[in-house]
Design a protein around this motif. Sequence first.
Motif, PDB file in Angstrom:
ATOM      1  N   LYS A   1      -7.539   6.696  -9.602  1.00 24.77           N
ATOM      2  CA  LYS A   1      -6.810   7.090 -10.809  1.00 24.77           C
ATOM      3  C   LYS A   1      -6.579   8.597 -10.845  1.00 24.77           C
ATOM      4  O   LYS A   1      -5.494   9.056 -11.227  1.00 24.77           O
ATOM      5  CB  LYS A   1      -7.580   6.647 -12.051  1.00 24.77           C
ATOM      6  N   LEU A   2      -7.575   9.364 -10.419  1.00 21.29           N
ATOM      7  CA  LEU A   2      -7.452  10.821 -10.390  1.00 21.29           C
ATOM      8  C   LEU A   2      -6.318  11.254  -9.468  1.00 21.29           C
ATOM      9  O   LEU A   2      -5.464  12.069  -9.847  1.00 21.29           O
ATOM     10  CB  LEU A   2      -8.768  11.454  -9.941  1.00 21.29           C
ATOM     11  N   HIS A   3      -6.294  10.727  -8.249  1.00 25.34           N
ATOM     12  CA  HIS A   3      -5.271  11.114  -7.277  1.00 25.34           C
ATOM     13  C   HIS A   3      -3.888  10.624  -7.700  1.00 25.34           C
ATOM     14  O   HIS A   3      -2.886  11.317  -7.493  1.00 25.34           O
ATOM     15  CB  HIS A   3      -5.632  10.592  -5.891  1.00 25.34           C
ATOM     16  N   LEU A   4      -3.829   9.450  -8.302  1.00 31.10           N
ATOM     17  CA  LEU A   4      -2.545   8.934  -8.773  1.00 31.10           C
ATOM     18  C   LEU A   4      -2.010   9.798  -9.911  1.00 31.10           C
ATOM     19  O   LEU A   4      -0.806  10.094  -9.973  1.00 31.10           O
ATOM     20  CB  LEU A   4      -2.701   7.493  -9.240  1.00 31.10           C
ATOM     21  N   THR A   5      -2.907  10.239 -10.799  1.00 30.14           N
ATOM     22  CA  THR A   5      -2.513  11.139 -11.887  1.00 30.14           C
ATOM     23  C   THR A   5      -1.968  12.445 -11.335  1.00 30.14           C
ATOM     24  O   THR A   5      -0.941  12.954 -11.793  1.00 30.14           O
ATOM     25  CB  THR A   5      -3.712  11.422 -12.814  1.00 30.14           C
ATOM     26  N   ASN A   6      -2.640  12.984 -10.330  1.00 29.12           N
ATOM     27  CA  ASN A   6      -2.171  14.221  -9.693  1.00 29.12           C
ATOM     28  C   ASN A   6      -0.779  14.034  -9.089  1.00 29.12           C
ATOM     29  O   ASN A   6       0.089  14.909  -9.203  1.00 29.12           O
ATOM     30  CB  ASN A   6      -3.148  14.667  -8.610  1.00 29.12           C
ATOM     31  N   ALA A   7      -0.568  12.905  -8.444  1.00 28.04           N
ATOM     32  CA  ALA A   7       0.734  12.618  -7.833  1.00 28.04           C
ATOM     33  C   ALA A   7       1.838  12.625  -8.896  1.00 28.04           C
ATOM     34  O   ALA A   7       2.914  13.215  -8.699  1.00 28.04           O
ATOM     35  CB  ALA A   7       0.699  11.272  -7.118  1.00 28.04           C
ATOM     36  N   LEU A   8       1.571  12.007 -10.030  1.00 29.83           N
ATOM     37  CA  LEU A   8       2.563  11.940 -11.101  1.00 29.83           C
ATOM     38  C   LEU A   8       2.811  13.310 -11.740  1.00 29.83           C
ATOM     39  O   LEU A   8       3.930  13.610 -12.166  1.00 29.83           O
ATOM     40  CB  LEU A   8       2.114  10.929 -12.155  1.00 29.83           C
ATOM     41  N   ILE A   9       1.763  14.144 -11.787  1.00 27.72           N
ATOM     42  CA  ILE A   9       1.921  15.509 -12.315  1.00 27.72           C
ATOM     43  C   ILE A   9       2.820  16.332 -11.395  1.00 27.72           C
ATOM     44  O   ILE A   9       3.736  17.025 -11.861  1.00 27.72           O
ATOM     45  CB  ILE A   9       0.550  16.196 -12.476  1.00 27.72           C
ATOM     46  N   PHE A  10       2.584  16.264 -10.090  1.00 31.74           N
ATOM     47  CA  PHE A  10       3.428  16.988  -9.127  1.00 31.74           C
ATOM     48  C   PHE A  10       4.874  16.500  -9.224  1.00 31.74           C
ATOM     49  O   PHE A  10       5.823  17.291  -9.142  1.00 31.74           O
ATOM     50  CB  PHE A  10       2.911  16.790  -7.704  1.00 31.74           C
ATOM     51  N   ARG A  11       5.038  15.205  -9.394  1.00 33.93           N
ATOM     52  CA  ARG A  11       6.378  14.606  -9.509  1.00 33.93           C
ATOM     53  C   ARG A  11       7.086  15.109 -10.772  1.00 33.93           C
ATOM     54  O   ARG A  11       8.247  15.520 -10.724  1.00 33.93           O
ATOM     55  CB  ARG A  11       6.231  13.081  -9.535  1.00 33.93           C
ATOM     56  N   LYS A  12       6.374  15.092 -11.887  1.00 30.39           N
ATOM     57  CA  LYS A  12       6.954  15.532 -13.158  1.00 30.39           C
ATOM     58  C   LYS A  12       7.325  17.008 -13.116  1.00 30.39           C
ATOM     59  O   LYS A  12       8.409  17.401 -13.583  1.00 30.39           O
ATOM     60  CB  LYS A  12       5.947  15.282 -14.294  1.00 30.39           C
ATOM     61  N   TYR A  13       6.470  17.838 -12.532  1.00 23.62           N
ATOM     62  CA  TYR A  13       6.748  19.272 -12.464  1.00 23.62           C
ATOM     63  C   TYR A  13       7.975  19.543 -11.600  1.00 23.62           C
ATOM     64  O   TYR A  13       8.807  20.395 -11.935  1.00 23.62           O
ATOM     65  CB  TYR A  13       5.538  20.028 -11.921  1.00 23.62           C
ATOM     66  N   ARG A  14       8.118  18.804 -10.495  1.00 22.27           N
ATOM     67  CA  ARG A  14       9.294  18.963  -9.630  1.00 22.27           C
ATOM     68  C   ARG A  14      10.563  18.630 -10.406  1.00 22.27           C
ATOM     69  O   ARG A  14      11.580  19.320 -10.278  1.00 22.27           O
ATOM     70  CB  ARG A  14       9.161  18.045  -8.403  1.00 22.27           C
ATOM     71  N   HIS A  15      10.490  17.592 -11.214  1.00 24.97           N
ATOM     72  CA  HIS A  15      11.666  17.199 -11.999  1.00 24.97           C
ATOM     73  C   HIS A  15      12.007  18.213 -13.080  1.00 24.97           C
ATOM     74  O   HIS A  15      13.171  18.346 -13.465  1.00 24.97           O
ATOM     75  CB  HIS A  15      11.417  15.817 -12.622  1.00 24.97           C
ATOM     76  N   LEU A  16      11.001  18.925 -13.565  1.00 22.51           N
ATOM     77  CA  LEU A  16      11.251  19.978 -14.559  1.00 22.51           C
ATOM     78  C   LEU A  16      11.914  21.198 -13.918  1.00 22.51           C
ATOM     79  O   LEU A  16      12.693  21.906 -14.550  1.00 22.51           O
ATOM     80  CB  LEU A  16       9.939  20.394 -15.231  1.00 22.51           C
ATOM     81  N   LEU A  17      11.590  21.442 -12.637  1.00 25.90           N
ATOM     82  CA  LEU A  17      12.145  22.596 -11.934  1.00 25.90           C
ATOM     83  C   LEU A  17      13.631  22.418 -11.627  1.00 25.90           C
ATOM     84  O   LEU A  17      14.382  23.402 -11.592  1.00 25.90           O
ATOM     85  CB  LEU A  17      11.383  22.831 -10.624  1.00 25.90           C
TER      86      LEU A  17
END
Length: 256
Positions: free
Chosen positions: A177-193
């Motif tokens: 769950k921790l690593h999956l959460t991190n993956a989604l955070i990186f994904r969301k930040y990329r989409h914000l950029l």
Amino acid sequence: MLKKFFTIAMFFVLIQSLFGQSKLTIQDSISIYFEEIKSATKENQAIWNKDLYGPILLVNPNTRKIYTNVADSQGILRKAGRIFTGILPADYNIANTAVNLGGRNLAMIMLPLPGNKQDRINLLAHELFHVSQPSLGFRLFNTENNHLDQKDGRTYLRLELEALKKAILSTNDISKKLHLTNALIFRKYRHLLYRGADTAENLLELNEGMAEYTGFIISSRNQQQSKEYLVKSIKSLLNNPTFVRSFAYQTIPVYG
């Protein structure tokens, strides 16, 4: 002595018989490949509530010779045992794609096919999905994601994939769950950029990502084989010089 001679003679006859049986023609091998994918799609039709098996065209990119599991209506193909063969017309590009030939829509796949049976079924099922894709409600999008060739786009996709790889290899739910959460955070930040990146990426994932996920499921790998395949696939992608199209082949199967 005579008994010994007879035993040796029978041994050589058996060896020759077995050796002869192992010599499959290209038509024999391709017929077996068609039966493999036919069986696999039938066993896994619950994924889309439909058997995805359909017309397949295998093509030798060097000779343009083609092998199909169906006849055509324009005389391009001729029957050869349990399959059909012919020469791909010069105005057709050779690629792994869906194509209309001789009045039929077919899944075109370049030869040689993977030696591993599950990889082979994965590839064939991927392209068969594209043939059925419109009837399943998925439009065919081939959006370019050029932001993934930019420094931050590439960096945050790599971070997402590394987190997904760790999630796959996790041995407990908390770590996963921790690593999956991190993956989604990186994904969301990329989409914000990058404005519109979320939509552009999703369109390609609904096209190539869903096709690859379908192939992955129909290949019926066990849990360990699935982990090894996905990790190997991610590692292979990370060595690519560009991610603008290839990323979707990894993200959707892993999230799925």
